[in-house]
Each structure stands twice: as C-alpha cells, then as structure tokens.
Scaffold this active site. Structure first.
Site, PDB file in Angstrom:
ATOM      1  N   LYS A  34      24.256  -0.892 -33.495  1.00 35.11           N
ATOM      2  CA  LYS A  34      25.497  -1.386 -32.902  1.00 35.11           C
ATOM      3  C   LYS A  34      26.652  -1.026 -33.832  1.00 35.11           C
ATOM      4  O   LYS A  34      26.577  -1.256 -35.037  1.00 35.11           O
ATOM      5  CB  LYS A  34      25.435  -2.903 -32.706  1.00 35.11           C
ATOM      6  CG  LYS A  34      24.363  -3.337 -31.717  1.00 35.11           C
ATOM      7  CD  LYS A  34      24.318  -4.850 -31.585  1.00 35.11           C
ATOM      8  CE  LYS A  34      23.175  -5.284 -30.664  1.00 35.11           C
ATOM      9  NZ  LYS A  34      23.421  -4.938 -29.254  1.00 35.11           N
TER      10      LYS A  34
ATOM     11  N   GLU B 156      15.937  -3.552 -26.638  1.00 32.81           N
ATOM     12  CA  GLU B 156      14.667  -3.998 -27.220  1.00 32.81           C
ATOM     13  C   GLU B 156      14.113  -5.261 -26.569  1.00 32.81           C
ATOM     14  O   GLU B 156      12.908  -5.481 -26.549  1.00 32.81           O
ATOM     15  CB  GLU B 156      14.851  -4.237 -28.724  1.00 32.81           C
ATOM     16  CG  GLU B 156      15.469  -5.552 -29.141  1.00 32.81           C
ATOM     17  CD  GLU B 156      16.852  -5.824 -28.551  1.00 32.81           C
ATOM     18  OE1 GLU B 156      17.140  -6.993 -28.270  1.00 32.81           O
ATOM     19  OE2 GLU B 156      17.633  -4.870 -28.367  1.00 32.81           O
TER      20      GLU B 156
ATOM     21  N   ASP C  32      20.813 -13.710 -29.814  1.00 29.81           N
ATOM     22  CA  ASP C  32      19.906 -12.964 -28.942  1.00 29.81           C
ATOM     23  C   ASP C  32      18.579 -13.697 -28.742  1.00 29.81           C
ATOM     24  O   ASP C  32      17.704 -13.187 -28.048  1.00 29.81           O
ATOM     25  CB  ASP C  32      19.669 -11.561 -29.507  1.00 29.81           C
ATOM     26  CG  ASP C  32      19.567 -10.510 -28.418  1.00 29.81           C
ATOM     27  OD1 ASP C  32      19.941 -10.809 -27.274  1.00 29.81           O
ATOM     28  OD2 ASP C  32      19.117  -9.392 -28.709  1.00 29.81           O
TER      29      ASP C  32
ATOM     30  N   ASP D 220      19.579  -8.818 -33.635  1.00 33.03           N
ATOM     31  CA  ASP D 220      19.477  -7.492 -33.020  1.00 33.03           C
ATOM     32  C   ASP D 220      20.517  -6.566 -33.630  1.00 33.03           C
ATOM     33  O   ASP D 220      21.695  -6.623 -33.302  1.00 33.03           O
ATOM     34  CB  ASP D 220      19.688  -7.594 -31.510  1.00 33.03           C
ATOM     35  CG  ASP D 220      19.664  -6.230 -30.842  1.00 33.03           C
ATOM     36  OD1 ASP D 220      19.104  -5.284 -31.439  1.00 33.03           O
ATOM     37  OD2 ASP D 220      20.201  -6.118 -29.726  1.00 33.03           O
TER      38      ASP D 220
ATOM     39  N   LYS E   6      13.356 -14.921 -24.293  1.00 34.26           N
ATOM     40  CA  LYS E   6      13.558 -13.807 -25.237  1.00 34.26           C
ATOM     41  C   LYS E   6      13.853 -14.373 -26.626  1.00 34.26           C
ATOM     42  O   LYS E   6      14.741 -15.217 -26.786  1.00 34.26           O
ATOM     43  CB  LYS E   6      14.715 -12.930 -24.768  1.00 34.26           C
ATOM     44  CG  LYS E   6      15.060 -11.778 -25.712  1.00 34.26           C
ATOM     45  CD  LYS E   6      16.262 -10.990 -25.198  1.00 34.26           C
ATOM     46  CE  LYS E   6      16.757  -9.990 -26.233  1.00 34.26           C
ATOM     47  NZ  LYS E   6      17.981  -9.286 -25.792  1.00 34.26           N
TER      48      LYS E   6
ATOM     49  N   ARG F 215      13.815  -6.227 -23.523  1.00 37.72           N
ATOM     50  CA  ARG F 215      12.931  -5.997 -22.379  1.00 37.72           C
ATOM     51  C   ARG F 215      11.546  -5.521 -22.829  1.00 37.72           C
ATOM     52  O   ARG F 215      10.558  -5.740 -22.134  1.00 37.72           O
ATOM     53  CB  ARG F 215      13.577  -4.998 -21.415  1.00 37.72           C
ATOM     54  CG  ARG F 215      13.810  -3.621 -21.986  1.00 37.72           C
ATOM     55  CD  ARG F 215      14.801  -2.812 -21.167  1.00 37.72           C
ATOM     56  NE  ARG F 215      16.156  -3.328 -21.289  1.00 37.72           N
ATOM     57  CZ  ARG F 215      17.197  -2.845 -20.619  1.00 37.72           C
ATOM     58  NH1 ARG F 215      17.044  -1.818 -19.793  1.00 37.72           N
ATOM     59  NH2 ARG F 215      18.406  -3.366 -20.783  1.00 37.72           N
TER      60      ARG F 215
ATOM     61  N   ASP G  48      18.292  -0.075 -28.730  1.00 33.33           N
ATOM     62  CA  ASP G  48      19.104  -1.279 -28.562  1.00 33.33           C
ATOM     63  C   ASP G  48      18.811  -1.990 -27.244  1.00 33.33           C
ATOM     64  O   ASP G  48      19.446  -2.978 -26.913  1.00 33.33           O
ATOM     65  CB  ASP G  48      20.594  -0.927 -28.658  1.00 33.33           C
ATOM     66  CG  ASP G  48      21.473  -2.152 -28.835  1.00 33.33           C
ATOM     67  OD1 ASP G  48      20.953  -3.189 -29.302  1.00 33.33           O
ATOM     68  OD2 ASP G  48      22.677  -2.095 -28.510  1.00 33.33           O
TER      69      ASP G  48
END
Length: 499
Positions: free
Chosen positions: A275, A348, A287, A268, A263, A350, A346
C-alpha cells in the site's frame, strides 16, 4: 454506571436531570395529562419553557434548562424525536446516546429518561439502554489524561421511567452492548497490541469464561488440512498464524447449526503489492473487524443461551513483507483443491476466507455467514454506513437483512452477477484472486462463492461501517463494533423460529 427501570410517576421523581422525548407536533407542544402533574409540581415551568422556545419536537431539536435551586429536579432536558409514525428503535438508541452524553458533560449523577413507547416496553427498554451503554463507551486505554477517566464517572445512575418490570430487556441490552464494546476495543487496538496470538488468547478467554468449545490450529495443523490459501498470506509474517474455531452449544438439543466466519487480518501491508502513501495503511489495524465482530457476537450469544449451535471461525494472521513473502503471480492451492493465481497480494482477505469457508462447510452446518472488511469498492458503492450483502440463498439474505433492521444496522443486498466471474479467470490456474476494477466488490464475493458447495451462505462486506472518525449517534470516534448486534439478533431469531 447502572441502568435500571423505574415505575415511579414523573411527578414523584427527584434527581439531577430528567430528559423527556417528544414526538413532533405541527405547533408548539401543549402538555397532556401525562405531564400535567409534573408541570404542576414544577410550578408551570415545563410548559413555560416549551412556549418560550416554541418547542415542537422536531428531529434534532433539544433544550436544557436549570430549575430553581430547591427544585427536586435540578435540570430538565426536552428532546425532539420527529414524526410519531417514524419512531423506531434506532431513533431511540441515537437519542438516548445524545442525552447520556449531555448528562456526562453536565456531570450529572442521576439521569431519568422518559420516551414514548415503540412497539413494546421490552423493545423500547432494550433500544434505549443500548443507546446509553454504547453512547457513553469511550476507549481511553492508550491515553494518559486523568480528566477523561474522571468524566467517565458520570452519570452514575440512569433510570428508564415508565418501563418497570423490564429486567430481561435491560440484561439483554447490557450483554449485547458488552459484545459490541469488545469488538470496538479489539478494532481500536493497534497491530503491536492485537496480533493473531492476541485473537487466539481472546478466544481462549471466551471459551474459559462462558464454557464454549475451542480448537486452535497452528501452522502445521493448517498445512495438514491443505489450507494453502490461508498459509500463503501468512508466510511472510514473523508472528505465527492461528486458525481459531470457537463453538457455542446450547444445553438443550440445538434446532439449528450455523457457522459465522470473521476476517482476521490483524495488519495488512498489502504484501509485495504494498500500500502506498496516502492509502490509509496506518488504519490497516482495522482489517480484523470481521473477527472482532465474531468474538463480540460469541460473547453475547454464549450468555443469551439461544437454542442454536454456533461455530465461530477466524483465520488469523497478518499480511507482511519479507524474503518469504507471497509473490504476485504465485499459485496457491486451497483446501478444496482449487488453485488460485495471486495477481494482487493486497487482495489477501479473500484467500484466508477461502480456506475458512471450506472448513466451515465440512461441519455440516445449516448456514454460513462470513463478514469481512473486504473491498474499498463496497465503500465506493454504499458509503461508510452501509454494508453490502451477497448470498446464494434468498431466505438467508432476508433473515440477515431483517435482523439488521431490528438491530439498527444497515445492510444492502448486492448481486452475485455470475458473468462477472469471467474477470477472475486465469490462464494458468482455476482463478485469479482479483478481477477488473469495475464491480470489484461483486467479483470479490464471486471469488468466495467458489469455496462453497451447496450450503446456504451469505457474505457481508463491512469495510465502510466498522470505523468512524467522528461521533455518530451512539458510535464514538473509532471502531463501531458493527455487525455484532445483527449477528446476535439473527441467531436469536433462528432460535425463536424453532421454539
């Protein structure tokens, strides 16, 4: 710093600090023949120190003493390793790291380490060397303190006593540790330093240095391949997305062909489901830890030359907010034609992995592994030092779990409970991208499973162990480089399976 093996007897060694590891005894340790000549050379000081401290080799115990001014050894360190039948590579790594840090604080130039053998000289050597390399690594790139740089000069030489003729193991420890350090430093760097463009440049450097194949797809290329899920996440950022495909091919015919996906969300914000305060948004630079581990593993694998063809894949972007941002409720179409109702922007990662998984399976590989800082739910379930593993193939899951155990990293098998997919069902699309709060890490894995057809696949949720706020074993505060050693060990094991 240089690490080398040394076949010289302990009684003949001279230098600044000698550290000796002892397994636990039920009483004060009495030196056996292996140390008798050393103790004699030191005038009985070693046994006197042990007796005075009632040293029994218990886990976590240590003592360090300054010897006489004209002694050939300036300082002695005794360190407990715990029960002999519990000794393993991870204990050796962590202990070696603790000794190396002590040597640095003591401004030691020459350090000798003498530990009991675990399994074989080669495995013992590799574990100790990894502990030293990783324990001493500190990332001071963004600090202006000159004292930190000066302290990093110590120790200059580390000698592993009784481990002569282990050059291959030392070299392997060096290569793997450098891969871990690459991953750590990618994770440590903030989003204004590491972006999708930076990750693409990292892949270019790896390809040029180690002779790997490289394909970098830009936004138009991804659109041509129908990567609507990945591009949906990327559409709000001013920095263009990059889909990175780095390939290691052995010089002889490959016995296996695998894909490893990381990933690559370089930041993010949460998107329009932003967030909030106290959510740890400032840590969302981490992330892309999955991508960092992929690049670290690629660097190591390309130097170790296993007979396995490995495809390293990263869909790199950031999840931002703008007038072009993905809306909650939007429907995206992934590259396998499946439609996704985005009920949470949020979630994202996946979405980016969905298109990466489809791409990887089209390469006709024997196995696919993805790793991602995917869910906070996995941290709730397993804490901050254990990663979860989900798989559609028991043999693959067992291979990865065994590789992690050898490497000293922790994976825990989690269920792919198919019934939980009911929580992802959508009225208007094939699925939603998030389900109910209970079992959130499981539903995330089930979402990813929809983008695998028949290839053996494993998903590693590494959200917990990729970062530590405090010193822990051979991990210093910051990125840990988690999963690099597991991935490398898994690939090396696959090469040996078919040797």
């Amino acid at each position: 710093m240089k690490i080398e093996t040394n076949g010289t007897s302990l009684s003949a060694w001279s230098g600044d600090l000698m550290a000796i590891g002892f397994c636990q005894s039920d009483q004060t340790i009495i030196l056996d023949n292996a140390y008798a000549s050393l103790d004699q050379r030191l005038g009985g000081t070693l046994q006197d120190v042990i007796q005075e401290a009632d040293f029994q080799g218990k886990t976590g115990t240590s003592l360090i003493v300054r010897l006489a001014p004209h002694s050939p050894i300036r300082k002695l360190m005794l360190i407990g390793l715990g029960e002999a039948d519990q000794l393993d590579g991870e204990i050796l790594r962590r202990t070696a790291a603790a000794v190396a840090r002590s040597a640095r604080r003591e401004k030691v130039n020459t350090l000798a380490l003498h530990f009991p053998q675990w399994q074989s000289p080669s495995q013992t050597t590799q574990a100790i060397a990894e502990g030293v390399y990783l324990g001493l690594h500190q990332d001071h790139r963004f600090k202006s303190d000159p004292e930190a740089a000066k302290l990093a000069e110590y120790p200059q030489t580390v000698q592993l006593m009784g481990m002569e003729h282990q050059i291959t193991s030392l070299n392997q420890a060096d290569i793997i540790s450098r891969g871990v350090i690459l991953a750590r430093e990618l994770v440590n760097a903030p989003a204004n330093i590491v972006s999708s463009l930076t990750l693409a440049e990292t892949a270019q450097n790896l390809a040029a240095t180690y002779g790997m194949g490289l394909k970098i797809l830009d936004e138009a290329d991804c659109r041509d391949l129908g990567m609507g899920a990945f591009l949906g996440v990327a559409q709000a950022s001013d920095i263009p997305p990059k889909f990175i495909h780095l390939t290691y091919r052995p010089s002889t015919p490959a016995c296996k062909k695998i894909a490893i996906i990381g990933k690559g969300l370089t930041f993010d914000s949460g998107g329009l489901n932003i967030k909030g305060a106290g959510s740890g948004i400032e840590m969302m630079k981490t992330d892309m830890s999955g991508a960092a581990a992929v690049f670290g593993a690629a660097q190591a694998i390309a130097q170790l030359h296993p007979k396995v063809e490995v495809h390293f894949i990263v869909a790199a972007t950031e999840n931002m907010i703008s007038g072009n941002a993905l809306h909650p409720g939007d429907i995206l179409t992934a590259s396998n034609g499946k439609t996704i109702e985005v009920n949470n922007t949020d979630a994202e990662g996946r979405l980016t992995l969905a298109d990466a998984l489809v791409y990887a399976e089209k390469l006709s590989v024997d196995a696919i592994v993805d790793l991602a800082t995917l869910t906070g739910a996995c941290i709730v379930a397993l804490g901050e030092t254990i990663a979860g593993i989900w798989s559609n193939d028991e043999a693959l899951a067992s291979q990865l779990t065994n590789a992690a155990a050898t490497a000293g990293e922790k994976l825990w098998a989690m269920p792919l409970e198919e019934k939980y997919f009911d929580g992802l069902k959508s009225i208007v699309a094939d699925m939603k991208n998030t389900g109910p709060r209970p079992g959130g890490a499981i539903t995330a894995a089930l979402f990813l499973k929809q983008f695998i057809d028949s290839t053996p696949w494993a998903h590693l949720d590494v959200a917990g162990p990729v970062w530590t706020d405090k010193e822990d074993g051979y991990n210093n505060p910051g990125g840990t480089g988690f999963a690099v050693r597991t991935l490398v060990q898994w690939v090396l094991d696959r090469s040996l399976d078919q040797a």
